[in-house]
Design an enzyme around this catalytic site. Structure first.
Site, PDB file in Angstrom:
ATOM      1  N   ASP A  30     -30.795 -15.701   2.008  1.00 35.39           N
ATOM      2  CA  ASP A  30     -30.561 -14.897   0.808  1.00 35.39           C
ATOM      3  C   ASP A  30     -30.483 -13.425   1.211  1.00 35.39           C
ATOM      4  OD1 ASP A  30     -31.137 -15.439  -2.492  1.00 35.39           O
ATOM      5  OD2 ASP A  30     -31.202 -13.375  -1.769  1.00 35.39           O
ATOM      6  N   ILE A  31     -29.570 -12.690   0.609  1.00 34.78           N
ATOM      7  CA  ILE A  31     -29.351 -11.282   0.969  1.00 34.78           C
ATOM      8  C   ILE A  31     -30.490 -10.381   0.467  1.00 34.78           C
ATOM      9  CG2 ILE A  31     -28.056 -10.489  -1.075  1.00 34.78           C
ATOM     10  CD1 ILE A  31     -25.991  -9.288   0.920  1.00 34.78           C
ATOM     11  N   ASN A  85     -32.105 -21.958 -10.708  1.00 32.26           N
ATOM     12  CA  ASN A  85     -31.947 -21.310 -12.007  1.00 32.26           C
ATOM     13  C   ASN A  85     -30.673 -21.832 -12.672  1.00 32.26           C
ATOM     14  OD1 ASN A  85     -34.235 -19.657 -11.582  1.00 32.26           O
ATOM     15  ND2 ASN A  85     -33.013 -18.236 -10.360  1.00 32.26           N
ATOM     16  N   GLY A  91     -32.497 -16.826 -15.303  1.00 33.17           N
ATOM     17  CA  GLY A  91     -32.409 -15.930 -14.160  1.00 33.17           C
ATOM     18  C   GLY A  91     -31.210 -16.171 -13.275  1.00 33.17           C
ATOM     19  N   GLN A  92     -30.312 -17.070 -13.691  1.00 28.52           N
ATOM     20  CA  GLN A  92     -29.127 -17.314 -12.857  1.00 28.52           C
ATOM     21  C   GLN A  92     -28.188 -16.117 -12.927  1.00 28.52           C
ATOM     22  OE1 GLN A  92     -26.898 -20.891 -13.766  1.00 28.52           O
ATOM     23  NE2 GLN A  92     -25.807 -20.836 -11.800  1.00 28.52           N
ATOM     24  N   HIS A  98     -27.030 -23.235  -6.721  1.00 32.82           N
ATOM     25  CA  HIS A  98     -27.718 -22.991  -5.453  1.00 32.82           C
ATOM     26  C   HIS A  98     -29.186 -23.305  -5.600  1.00 32.82           C
ATOM     27  CE1 HIS A  98     -27.388 -19.306  -7.831  1.00 32.82           C
ATOM     28  NE2 HIS A  98     -28.590 -18.995  -7.396  1.00 32.82           N
ATOM     29  N   HIS A 100     -32.737 -22.290  -4.242  1.00 30.45           N
ATOM     30  CA  HIS A 100     -33.507 -21.300  -3.486  1.00 30.45           C
ATOM     31  C   HIS A 100     -34.625 -22.032  -2.742  1.00 30.45           C
ATOM     32  CE1 HIS A 100     -32.233 -17.578  -5.777  1.00 30.45           C
ATOM     33  NE2 HIS A 100     -31.979 -18.472  -6.712  1.00 30.45           N
TER      34      HIS A 100
END
Ligand code: 5GP
Ligand code: ZN
Length: 112
Positions: A30-31, A85, A91-92, A98, A100
């Site tokens: 994750d960035i 999410n 919170g998407q 995806h 997490h």
């Protein structure tokens, strides 16, 4: 989906720090990590989220868990949280499904 960020990562049009890749899944860091170890596992196929899954996706959806655990083990993450999410209120932000995977610190319950 030409304007989807994660489809662009799948297509190699946007770089990502890949951890695993096969014909139908991709895992990458994750960035903006929310834990010391935070990566994402995605289907290569554009699926918006769990609410978008169809019966034909059953095997693919299950596979995401197996890839998550495999990559976590490879990264020496022995305890991790899985978050998906579904929808803006949940919170998407990126509307390509995806998973997490968060590890490397204790987690709280309930999540925020
Ligand atoms: P969501 O809030 O949709 O569940 O999660 C989207 C996740 O994608 C966030 O954790 C965010 O940091 C991550 N993300 C957004 N843009 C990029 C990007 O360009 N590259 C990577 N590797 N992760 C991204
Ligand atoms: Zn997409």
């Amino acid at each position: 989906m030409s304007d989807c960020l994660f489809c662009k990562i799948v297509a190699g049009e946007i770089p990502a720090e890949k951890l695993y890749e096969d014909d139908d899944t991709l895992a990458f860091w994750d960035i903006a990590p929310q834990a010391p170890k935070h990566f994402l596992v995605i289907p290569k196929k554009h699926i918006v989220g769990p609410s978008d899954l169809i019966k034909e996706d059953d095997a693919l959806a299950g596979k995401l868990f197996r890839i998550a655990a495999k990559v976590a083990a490879e990264q020496d993450i022995d305890s991790f949280r899985v978050v998906v999410n579904d929808g803006a209120e949940a919170g998407q932000v990126v509307f390509h499904m995806h998973m997490h995977i968060l590890g490397g610190r204790p987690m709280n319950w309930p999540p925020g």
